[in-house]
Design a protein around this motif. Sequence first.
Motif, PDB file in Angstrom:
ATOM      1  N   LEU A  71       0.828  -1.218  -0.146  1.00  0.00           N
ATOM      2  CA  LEU A  71       0.112  -0.077  -0.046  1.00  0.00           C
ATOM      3  C   LEU A  71       0.914   1.160   0.061  1.00  0.00           C
ATOM      4  O   LEU A  71       1.887   1.206   0.683  1.00  0.00           O
ATOM      5  CB  LEU A  71      -1.005   0.088   1.119  1.00  0.00           C
ATOM      6  N   ARG A  72       0.559   2.069  -0.850  1.00  0.00           N
ATOM      7  CA  ARG A  72       1.278   3.487  -1.092  1.00  0.00           C
ATOM      8  C   ARG A  72       0.915   4.165   0.252  1.00  0.00           C
ATOM      9  O   ARG A  72       1.840   5.128   0.746  1.00  0.00           O
ATOM     10  CB  ARG A  72       1.137   3.926  -2.279  1.00  0.00           C
ATOM     11  N   ARG A  73      -0.362   4.067   0.550  1.00  0.00           N
ATOM     12  CA  ARG A  73      -0.749   5.175   1.873  1.00  0.00           C
ATOM     13  C   ARG A  73      -1.329   4.118   2.755  1.00  0.00           C
ATOM     14  O   ARG A  73      -1.799   2.993   2.486  1.00  0.00           O
ATOM     15  CB  ARG A  73      -1.849   5.813   1.069  1.00  0.00           C
ATOM     16  N   GLY A  74      -1.555   4.317   3.939  1.00  0.00           N
ATOM     17  CA  GLY A  74      -2.038   3.449   5.158  1.00  0.00           C
ATOM     18  C   GLY A  74      -3.418   3.385   5.209  1.00  0.00           C
ATOM     19  O   GLY A  74      -4.067   4.376   4.371  1.00  0.00           O
ATOM     20  N   LEU A  75      -3.929   2.735   6.012  1.00  0.00           N
ATOM     21  CA  LEU A  75      -5.557   2.629   6.124  1.00  0.00           C
ATOM     22  C   LEU A  75      -5.814   3.775   6.882  1.00  0.00           C
ATOM     23  O   LEU A  75      -7.090   3.496   7.020  1.00  0.00           O
ATOM     24  CB  LEU A  75      -5.555   1.107   6.659  1.00  0.00           C
ATOM     25  N   ASP A  76      -5.095   4.520   7.469  1.00  0.00           N
ATOM     26  CA  ASP A  76      -5.391   5.762   8.176  1.00  0.00           C
ATOM     27  C   ASP A  76      -5.349   6.974   7.467  1.00  0.00           C
ATOM     28  O   ASP A  76      -5.585   8.133   8.021  1.00  0.00           O
ATOM     29  CB  ASP A  76      -4.713   5.808   9.403  1.00  0.00           C
ATOM     30  N   ALA A  79      -7.296   9.723   1.575  1.00  0.00           N
ATOM     31  CA  ALA A  79      -6.996   9.844   0.065  1.00  0.00           C
ATOM     32  C   ALA A  79      -7.225   8.599  -0.414  1.00  0.00           C
ATOM     33  O   ALA A  79      -6.288   7.890  -0.141  1.00  0.00           O
ATOM     34  CB  ALA A  79      -5.768  10.634  -0.324  1.00  0.00           C
ATOM     35  N   ASP A  80      -8.306   8.349  -1.313  1.00  0.00           N
ATOM     36  CA  ASP A  80      -8.251   6.947  -2.236  1.00  0.00           C
ATOM     37  C   ASP A  80      -8.318   6.086  -1.281  1.00  0.00           C
ATOM     38  O   ASP A  80      -7.808   4.790  -1.557  1.00  0.00           O
ATOM     39  CB  ASP A  80      -7.136   6.882  -3.108  1.00  0.00           C
ATOM     40  N   LEU A  81      -8.985   6.036  -0.253  1.00  0.00           N
ATOM     41  CA  LEU A  81      -9.027   4.872   1.123  1.00  0.00           C
ATOM     42  C   LEU A  81      -9.883   3.807   0.448  1.00  0.00           C
ATOM     43  O   LEU A  81      -9.573   2.585   0.643  1.00  0.00           O
ATOM     44  CB  LEU A  81      -9.346   5.481   2.159  1.00  0.00           C
ATOM     45  N   GLN A  82     -10.826   4.307  -0.003  1.00  0.00           N
ATOM     46  CA  GLN A  82     -11.895   3.122  -0.522  1.00  0.00           C
ATOM     47  C   GLN A  82     -11.221   1.928  -1.445  1.00  0.00           C
ATOM     48  O   GLN A  82     -11.455   0.897  -1.441  1.00  0.00           O
ATOM     49  CB  GLN A  82     -13.272   3.586  -1.051  1.00  0.00           C
ATOM     50  N   PRO A  83     -10.483   2.830  -2.534  1.00  0.00           N
ATOM     51  CA  PRO A  83      -9.917   1.660  -3.467  1.00  0.00           C
ATOM     52  C   PRO A  83      -8.919   0.752  -2.850  1.00  0.00           C
ATOM     53  O   PRO A  83      -8.680  -0.496  -3.074  1.00  0.00           O
ATOM     54  CB  PRO A  83      -9.075   2.512  -4.414  1.00  0.00           C
ATOM     55  N   ARG A  84      -8.240   1.489  -1.596  1.00  0.00           N
ATOM     56  CA  ARG A  84      -7.024   0.495  -1.032  1.00  0.00           C
ATOM     57  C   ARG A  84      -7.934  -0.638  -0.224  1.00  0.00           C
ATOM     58  O   ARG A  84      -7.549  -1.754  -0.241  1.00  0.00           O
ATOM     59  CB  ARG A  84      -6.369   1.270  -0.200  1.00  0.00           C
ATOM     60  N   ILE A  85      -9.191  -0.220   0.421  1.00  0.00           N
ATOM     61  CA  ILE A  85      -9.813  -1.334   1.074  1.00  0.00           C
ATOM     62  C   ILE A  85     -10.430  -2.338   0.184  1.00  0.00           C
ATOM     63  O   ILE A  85     -10.346  -3.607   0.209  1.00  0.00           O
ATOM     64  CB  ILE A  85     -11.070  -0.553   1.817  1.00  0.00           C
ATOM     65  N   ASP A  86     -10.757  -1.741  -1.049  1.00  0.00           N
ATOM     66  CA  ASP A  86     -11.364  -2.897  -1.934  1.00  0.00           C
ATOM     67  C   ASP A  86     -10.238  -3.900  -2.570  1.00  0.00           C
ATOM     68  O   ASP A  86     -10.271  -4.917  -2.696  1.00  0.00           O
ATOM     69  CB  ASP A  86     -11.964  -2.009  -3.276  1.00  0.00           C
TER      70      ASP A  86
END
Length: 266
Positions: A71-76, A79-86
Amino acid sequence: MTPLRVGIVAEATGRPIRLAVAESARMGATAIQADAVGDLLPAQLGETGRREFRNLLRSYSQDLAALHVPLRRGLDIPADLQPRIDAVRKAMQLAFDLGGRRVVVPCPKLPDESESPRAQLMRESLTALGQFGDRVGTMVALEIGFDPADKVREYLATFDTGSLKVTFDPANLMVHGHDPLANLAPLKGVVAHVHARDARNAGLSRGIQEVPLGAGDVDWLAFTATLQVMEFDGYLCVDREQGENKLADVTNGVKFLRRFTGPLLG
């Protein structure tokens, strides 16, 4: 006591995933951890591809220890969190389909203020992933390091899910100033996956440096004995992030771990 099983991190070999599977078998390991990218990107791997990869693993007597989701960015981070969760959810489904049932995800530093926006966002993210894991039968193995074991355990206990676990990397704990052995036992029942990496104190100017397995400050005899007492049922996956010949370091690391797990244990 529970036998310990040894795997490798595929990316540490520097080989494409299918060749990494063969390398793992050659080394005497019996499982791989692999990144959910490229040939193992969930969106690119249909039912036929999943069946073929399971057959590849079987042909080399290998298991999938875990999938890792970079992950380029964390779960916290909003920015663009939902695509990371998906993306994590898709990897969780793929891990289940391939028989791994563990997904390694970087864990941000745990929030100190439970009501802060970052804390609430992180809780929402982990709740969503934990609930999804409960439904599909895949664990989210958060790769910890920033925080001590007691804080991690207390934090995870606040979630009503059985799918939030941790990936324990002793070198990562050392880099952040924590004693890996002292922080292992308090996580009994929470550790789902282990990265077998080593590190040592290189002095005030250089700090903690990653080194080949067995060449650092981790007491692997005590570490593996503690895992057995904890009845750890995952894999110790040998990894190497630094170094000029990582493939050789991983090969030697598997041999080193066999001294503590026995030559016949998977």
